[in-house]
Design a protein around this motif. Structure first.
Motif, PDB file in Angstrom:
ATOM      1  N   GLN A 166       5.507  12.865   1.752  1.00 45.26           N
ATOM      2  CA  GLN A 166       4.538  11.930   1.170  1.00 45.26           C
ATOM      3  C   GLN A 166       4.529  10.603   1.928  1.00 45.26           C
ATOM      4  O   GLN A 166       3.488   9.960   2.078  1.00 45.26           O
ATOM      5  N   THR A 167       5.699  10.181   2.393  1.00 48.67           N
ATOM      6  CA  THR A 167       5.775   8.931   3.150  1.00 48.67           C
ATOM      7  C   THR A 167       5.045   9.092   4.476  1.00 48.67           C
ATOM      8  O   THR A 167       4.248   8.222   4.884  1.00 48.67           O
TER       9      THR A 167
ATOM     10  N   ASP B  88       0.841  -1.204   0.000  1.00 49.21           N
ATOM     11  CA  ASP B  88       0.000   0.000   0.000  1.00 49.21           C
ATOM     12  C   ASP B  88       0.875   1.253   0.000  1.00 49.21           C
ATOM     13  O   ASP B  88       0.600   2.212  -0.729  1.00 49.21           O
TER      14      ASP B  88
ATOM     15  N   THR C  44       2.277   1.817  -3.422  1.00 50.30           N
ATOM     16  CA  THR C  44       1.251   2.335  -4.332  1.00 50.30           C
ATOM     17  C   THR C  44       1.009   3.827  -4.101  1.00 50.30           C
ATOM     18  O   THR C  44       0.952   4.617  -5.047  1.00 50.30           O
ATOM     19  N   ARG C  45       0.912   4.220  -2.820  1.00 48.06           N
ATOM     20  CA  ARG C  45       0.668   5.630  -2.506  1.00 48.06           C
ATOM     21  C   ARG C  45       1.819   6.509  -3.020  1.00 48.06           C
ATOM     22  O   ARG C  45       1.586   7.589  -3.571  1.00 48.06           O
TER      23      ARG C  45
ATOM     24  N   GLU D  94       1.681   6.859  -6.773  1.00 47.07           N
ATOM     25  CA  GLU D  94       0.643   7.835  -7.143  1.00 47.07           C
ATOM     26  C   GLU D  94       1.117   9.266  -6.934  1.00 47.07           C
ATOM     27  O   GLU D  94       0.687  10.185  -7.635  1.00 47.07           O
TER      28      GLU D  94
ATOM     29  N   ALA E  46       1.372   8.936   3.821  1.00 46.66           N
ATOM     30  CA  ALA E  46       0.910   7.608   3.399  1.00 46.66           C
ATOM     31  C   ALA E  46       0.751   6.651   4.583  1.00 46.66           C
ATOM     32  O   ALA E  46      -0.092   5.754   4.531  1.00 46.66           O
TER      33      ALA E  46
END
Ligand code: PLP
Length: 367
Positions: free
Chosen positions: A361-362, A295, A298-299, A302, A365
């Motif tokens: 972003q991490t 997951d 994937t994030r 994106e 997520a």
């Protein structure tokens, strides 16, 4: 923002003048195999690692394989390897005809667990092959002391760790011999395949020199059944340009790694790389672990961020070793790593803005 996993264009642009110069020098020399460039690179890389000898070979796998051959490790002998590594470490042992004895890593460092080695030694054991995985030095002192007690060779897989230090000394100089890879994505990457053996052992160096070139010291006189595994003159000329930059570029990797360690500290469910106080990593990769790794990947995809998994299948569960019949559950630490690891973008040309974006972003997520 788009952040590639690793930028191959910026390094070329930074070094273009030196690389062009090396290319024209090579072309004008009209000497293509085992000449002055290889000799000069061997000297420079030996000095860099702090060893007496460096022997340039075709790639990292061959470096490891030729060391095993040179030490006459063969069918009936056993070699201890980490259960979690790139499959090349294992293949080198298989090519030599010896038996693999995988040992699990310390789950904190992801490197060979010295406390598990003694229990894996038998009267047939000949060598231990620690891997400095992800550019993090393995804990060499306890590995060397167990090896000395049992009269075993220690062969470092230094493919991922050019420039790393263990207690102040360079990896690649710590065991009896080391295999180095200069595959393009490695810290010291060529523009194609290349590798080298580093060692202080004069007779090992001599033997590898013989084996890499058809078992021949004098043209058309073949003392043993050797191989064709030579470092190209052109790659050696390019590697000399890149070696001059290695410390500076590893320094930039360290800055990115430090910012990730700070910004991702405390992120929910995320395990960050653990750096023991004696380690100065080369930061080949920045590998985090998360129970919902897929997951997370994937994030990040994106969000335009390139990530990779090192490695999705542990060697014992790969098709290559299916015939050995190692069932799932045989090496649970390696298996859990394969299910949870994710490598974030890291390289000498990753900007502070890009690193900030990746960390941001991490964090989002895993919230
Ligand atoms: C890359 C790598 C190798 C093999 O190097 P090549 O040059 O690709 O043959 C061996 N061991 C490890 C741990 C590696 O990452």
């Amino acid at each position: 923002m788009k952040v590639p996993f690793l930028d191959f264009v910026a390094p070329y642009e930074e070094l273009k003048a030196g690389l062009d110069e090396a290319y024209f020098r090579f072309m004008r020399s009209a000497w293509y195999v085992l000449g002055k460039e290889v000799e000069a690179f061997e000297q420079e890389f030996a000095d860099y690692c702090g060893v007496k000898y460096c022997v340039g070979v075709g790639n990292g796998l061959e470096a490891l394989h030729l060391i095993l051959r040179a030490y006459d490790i063969k069918a009936g002998d056993e070699v201890i390897v980490p259960s979690n590594t790139y499959i090349a470490t294992w293949l080198a042992v298989s090519y030599a005809g010896a038996t693999l004895v995988p040992v699990e890593p310390d789950p904190r460092t992801c490197n060979l667990d010295p406390d598990r080695i003694e229990g894996a030694i038998t009267p047939r054991t000949k060598a231990i092959m620690p891997v400095h995985l992800y550019g993090q030095p393995a804990d060499m002192d306890p590995i060397l002391s167990v090896a000395r007690r049992h009269g075993l060779k220690v062969i470092e897989d230094n493919a991922q760790a050019q420039g790393a230090r263990y207690k102040g000394r360079r990896t690649g100089s710590l065991g009896d011999a080391a295999g180095n890879s200069f595959y393009p994505g490695k810290n010291l990457g060529a523009f194609g395949d290349a590798g080298a053996v580093t060692t202080d052992d004069a007779s090992l160096a001599d033997r590898v020199r013989l084996l890499r070139n058809y078992g021949s010291r004098k043209k058309y006189y073949n003392e043993v059944k050797g191989y064709n595994s030579r470092l190209d003159e052109l790659q050696a000329a390019f590697l000399r340009v890149k070696l001059a930059k290695l410390d500076a570029w590893n320094g930039r990797r360290r800055i990115v790694a430090a910012s990730y360690l700070t910004e991702l500290n405390g992120a929910s469910g995320l395990t960050l790389p653990f750096v023991p106080e004696w380690a100065e990593p080369a930061w080949h990769l920045f590998v985090v672990r998360h129970p919902r790794r897929n997951d997370l990947q994937t994030r990040l995809t994106e969000a335009g961020i390139g990530t990779l998994i090192h490695y999705p299948v542990p060697p014992h569960l790969s098709g290559a070793y299916a015939e050995a019949g190692w069932a799932r559950g045989t090496f649970p630490v390696a298996e859990t790593m394969a299910e949870t690891v994710l490598s974030l973008p890291l390289g000498p040309h990753l900007s502070a803005d890009e690193a900030g974006y990746v960390a941001g972003q991490t964090n989002l997520a895993v919230k």
